[in-house]
Design an enzyme around this catalytic site. Structure first.
Site, short mmCIF file in Angstrom:
data_model
loop_
_atom_site.label_atom_id
_atom_site.label_comp_id
_atom_site.label_asym_id
_atom_site.label_seq_id
_atom_site.Cartn_x
_atom_site.Cartn_y
_atom_site.Cartn_z
N ARG A 109 11.65 54.03 38.03
CA ARG A 109 12.41 54.68 36.87
C ARG A 109 14.07 54.47 36.93
O ARG A 109 14.14 53.70 38.21
CB ARG A 109 11.97 56.31 37.59
CG ARG A 109 10.37 56.68 36.94
CD ARG A 109 10.44 57.84 37.47
NE ARG A 109 9.28 58.91 37.12
CZ ARG A 109 8.08 58.93 38.12
NH1 ARG A 109 8.62 58.51 39.53
NH2 ARG A 109 6.90 59.26 37.62
N TYR A 112 -2.36 53.60 29.69
CA TYR A 112 -2.35 52.40 30.19
C TYR A 112 -3.21 51.52 29.62
O TYR A 112 -4.05 50.18 28.83
CB TYR A 112 -1.69 51.33 31.21
CG TYR A 112 -0.06 52.00 31.32
CD1 TYR A 112 0.77 52.10 30.47
CD2 TYR A 112 0.31 53.15 32.16
CE1 TYR A 112 1.81 52.56 30.96
CE2 TYR A 112 1.61 53.34 32.26
CZ TYR A 112 2.18 53.10 31.49
OH TYR A 112 3.95 53.44 31.27
N HIS A 123 12.82 52.78 29.82
CA HIS A 123 11.41 53.25 30.57
C HIS A 123 10.57 52.29 30.03
O HIS A 123 9.45 52.06 29.82
CB HIS A 123 11.70 54.55 29.92
CG HIS A 123 10.31 55.25 30.01
ND1 HIS A 123 9.97 56.29 31.40
CD2 HIS A 123 9.34 55.65 29.77
CE1 HIS A 123 9.33 56.61 31.90
NE2 HIS A 123 8.47 56.24 30.56
N ARG A 150 9.87 49.82 32.69
CA ARG A 150 8.69 50.14 32.62
C ARG A 150 7.17 50.62 32.29
O ARG A 150 6.11 50.15 33.05
CB ARG A 150 8.88 52.12 33.35
CG ARG A 150 7.66 52.40 34.09
CD ARG A 150 8.46 53.94 34.80
NE ARG A 150 8.12 55.07 35.29
CZ ARG A 150 7.61 55.22 36.17
NH1 ARG A 150 8.05 54.54 37.02
NH2 ARG A 150 6.26 56.07 36.60
N LYS A 157 9.97 61.78 41.27
CA LYS A 157 10.41 62.69 41.16
C LYS A 157 9.91 63.88 42.13
O LYS A 157 8.44 63.21 42.90
CB LYS A 157 9.50 62.38 39.81
CG LYS A 157 10.40 62.35 38.76
CD LYS A 157 8.89 62.68 37.57
CE LYS A 157 9.91 62.27 36.22
NZ LYS A 157 9.10 62.57 35.01
N HIS A 183 3.38 57.91 39.14
CA HIS A 183 2.41 59.85 38.86
C HIS A 183 2.08 60.62 39.62
O HIS A 183 0.65 60.21 40.32
CB HIS A 183 1.75 59.12 38.03
CG HIS A 183 2.35 58.24 36.58
ND1 HIS A 183 1.42 56.74 35.69
CD2 HIS A 183 3.50 57.74 36.52
CE1 HIS A 183 2.23 56.81 34.93
NE2 HIS A 183 3.75 57.24 35.19
#
Length: 320
Positions: free
Chosen positions: A168, A298, A262, A265, A190, A289
């Site tokens: 990120r 994906y 992004h 990514r 995150k 994630h």
């Protein structure tokens, strides 16, 4: 200086950051959503025009006010957001998440409510979008757009790490020199969650060149820890990386529409998913994630690819 927000809301925001480890951005989003909810409910109860919402003070709202909130009130608020504020499903889904988290806190952690009105609150369905990404040829053309200049080695390293590791933009900017540990790099993602990623030869070479030929020669360095530095010797910010991606996109001749960090990514995730044979669990850990459902977007890319393969099958045009 006293806060313009109710104490219960302030307590909840502190809980989000100190206990749940939420980022400042997430905290700000929760504050925005819940402040709007309180103002809306206050206007409805006091028969105040909704156009005056932003002028309403909510500082004195207490648990007695909140105890009177019903599930119907919450759905009425979401209807207002959709009709009057033109909020799409994603924006309303975020508000639902904020509301549910707040009421869960009041009910489960603080024990201030016996009944949770948001317990049955449903989130609007969000249509699944196939992520935009670069294929391998486009990725190589994109990297060719990094031209010689004052920050050639830094920019090359940034884009190499971005495309190889799928970081990120906040993770890229947050890297420190001591994040690199041998052939691995420690990333703060995150919720302040750390993950350690392996560095391939391309990443190792890019980092070595940047440290040797550029970062090591910065004379006005004001941030000794930061890996990536700005022209002024300060830690690189997100906006600079966003501008860099846009500039490289244009210089490469690729001119991919609305290419952002992004989407780079997304590119990494798609290429890794295909090369791993569809190993979603490993990809989830690699990308950081928290929920595998995020990683599963994906798989849609490959579904589209398989559909195209079926359409292009030589026997597809054969007449029966």
């Amino acid at each position: 200086m006293s806060s313009p927000n109710p104490k219960l809301l302030q307590d909840f925001l502190i809980y989000l950051t100190t206990i749940k480890g939420k980022s400042k951005k997430t905290r700000q989003e929760y504050l925005y959503d819940l402040r709007m909810l309180f103002r809306f409910l206050y206007c409805i109860r006091e028969d105040i025009e909704l156009e005056q919402m932003n002028k309403v003070s909510i500082k004195e709202i207490d648990i007695a006010f909140i105890k009177d909130v019903s599930l119907e009130d919450l759905y009425l608020f979401l209807e207002y957001c959709e009709v009057n504020r033109n909020n799409g499903s994603s924006a309303r889904a975020r508000k639902v998440a904020s509301i549910k988290s707040f009421f869960k806190y009041l009910t489960g952690k603080r024990r201030l409510l016996e009944y949770n009105p948001a317990g049955e609150l449903e989130s609007p369905k969000i249509g699944t979008k196939t992520p935009i990404y670069l294929n391998i040829e486009e990725s190589e053309q994109f990297l060719d757009g990094i031209k010689e200049g004052n920050h050639y080695y830094r920019d090359t390293c940034l884009m190499i790490l971005s495309l190889n590791l799928g970081l990120r933009v906040s993770e890229l900017c947050g890297l420190n020199t001591n994040s690199i540990q041998g052939k691995t790099i420690k990333v703060l993602g995150k919720g302040n969650k750390e993950r350690v990623l392996p560095l391939n030869d391309s990443c190792m070479e890019a980092i070595k060149d940047y440290l040797q030929y550029e970062r090591g020669k910065v004379s006005n360095m004001t941030d000794q820890e930061a890996l990536f530095l700005s022209q002024k010797g300060t830690r690189l910010n997100k906006r600079t990386v966003q501008r860099l991606v846009k500039k490289v996109n244009e210089r490469s001749g690729l001119e991919k529409e609305k290419l952002t960090p992004h989407k780079l990514r997304h590119t990494t995730a798609t290429l890794l998913y295909r090369s791993s044979g569809g190993d979603l669990k490993s990809l989830q850990q690699f990308l950081g994630h928290s929920n595998i459902s995020t990683t599963q977007i994906y798989t849609h890319v490959d579904n589209e690819q398989m559909k195209q393969m079926a359409e292009n099958h030589p026997l597809n045009k054969r007449k029966i």
